[in-house]
Design an enzyme around this catalytic site. Sequence first.
Site, PDB file in Angstrom:
ATOM      1  N   CYS A 167       0.822  -1.215   0.000  1.00 44.33           N
ATOM      2  CA  CYS A 167       0.000   0.000   0.000  1.00 44.33           C
ATOM      3  C   CYS A 167       0.851   1.258   0.000  1.00 44.33           C
ATOM      4  O   CYS A 167       0.504   2.261  -0.638  1.00 44.33           O
ATOM      5  CB  CYS A 167      -0.937  -0.011   1.202  1.00 44.33           C
ATOM      6  SG  CYS A 167      -0.091  -0.227   2.791  1.00 44.33           S
ATOM      7  N   HIS A 307      -1.716   0.991   7.168  1.00 43.76           N
ATOM      8  CA  HIS A 307      -2.144   1.084   5.769  1.00 43.76           C
ATOM      9  C   HIS A 307      -1.940   2.506   5.270  1.00 43.76           C
ATOM     10  O   HIS A 307      -2.442   3.464   5.870  1.00 43.76           O
ATOM     11  CB  HIS A 307      -3.613   0.686   5.651  1.00 43.76           C
ATOM     12  CG  HIS A 307      -4.113   0.607   4.243  1.00 43.76           C
ATOM     13  ND1 HIS A 307      -3.472  -0.109   3.260  1.00 43.76           N
ATOM     14  CD2 HIS A 307      -5.209   1.166   3.644  1.00 43.76           C
ATOM     15  CE1 HIS A 307      -4.155  -0.007   2.120  1.00 43.76           C
ATOM     16  NE2 HIS A 307      -5.198   0.767   2.328  1.00 43.76           N
ATOM     17  N   ASN A 327      -7.920   4.948  -2.031  1.00 36.93           N
ATOM     18  CA  ASN A 327      -7.368   3.677  -1.567  1.00 36.93           C
ATOM     19  C   ASN A 327      -6.696   2.949  -2.724  1.00 36.93           C
ATOM     20  O   ASN A 327      -6.729   3.408  -3.869  1.00 36.93           O
ATOM     21  CB  ASN A 327      -8.488   2.826  -0.953  1.00 36.93           C
ATOM     22  CG  ASN A 327      -7.972   1.806   0.040  1.00 36.93           C
ATOM     23  OD1 ASN A 327      -6.773   1.600   0.186  1.00 36.93           O
ATOM     24  ND2 ASN A 327      -8.882   1.149   0.737  1.00 36.93           N
TER      25      ASN A 327
END
Length: 360
Positions: A167, A307, A327
């Site tokens: 990520c 994250h 995201n």
Amino acid sequence: MVPRRLFVLAVVVLADTAAVVNSGFADSNPIRPVTDRAASALESTVFAALGRTRDALRFARFAVRYGKSYESAAEVHKRFRIFSESLQLVRSTNRKGLSYRLGINRFADMSWEEFRATRLGAAQNCSATLTGNHRMRAAAVALPETKDWREDGIVSPVKNQGHCGSCWTFSTTGALEAAYTQATGKPISLSEQQLVDCGFAFNNFGCNGGLPSQAFEYIKYNGGLDTEESYPYQGVNGICKFKNENVGVKVLDSVNITLGAEDELKDAVGLVRPVSVAFEVITGFRLYKSGVYTSDHCGTTPMDVNHAVLAVGYGVEDGVPYWLIKNSWGADWGDEGYFKMEMGKNMCGVATCASYPIVA
């Protein structure tokens, strides 16, 4: 015992339908008859293992839509159990009248342990943000009441990190792509895989996690980041293949937001450009669908965040101020790949580990 032939058929059917996951039940889909036949075959397999129930039918349709492949009756039972637990969580959460809603998505048959191992990075201490170096604009420079950098055309499309805790690389490239487009007026797609393969000397760990602030430093001292086209994403740790002739962007420096300072973060997002941020994902978040996410159970310290994402704006929805965040779980997750996080409480540590690059 369910005949093995049925499960082999299910695997074949699911492989054939994986390419049409987003068109499974659309009336306008010209290949709907094929999808319907695939769904019928999988439904038969699921019913043979689970019995003919409404929840079993819902599970079969979910599996077809997301191109799932289950190789045994035991796995069907396991995934159905997890799916049922996810469905119950969605229903119970949405009955509470919260500022956000959950929904069934491709992660609904994954256990929290599986999800955490394949989508999140290991917690790391964001020491660079203990004392930030972002300069707040003068009081005479008014912040916009709302901001969405997508409207300025500088935010690149949502990507998908797949089964890799990378990520941080997508947060990094998202910030760089926005900065490059803002400076040049031209779109660009940059290489996450280079960061996965080459960033270890700067305390990044490929598919096991890393930090955008450390990635910006790597790119600065490395002399640039290659384009996605020249160094495509594989989603696994590999050998560094950086080539200077393929550099798409160079980093002059990076700016860190002071740990927990949402006023600094809002100033940067509102007046500068999108900012790489990180937060703690807890179990229910993976099923986020819409609204402003909030939680009493996530942490806010540098060792809680797991994250990395990209803050691209902010606003207010039904009286709740929020951050608008991009995201890296694909455009079919959440609100077309985005989510909103409550602003003003350093919710889940969203302002704990924030930074943005200055590009050449």
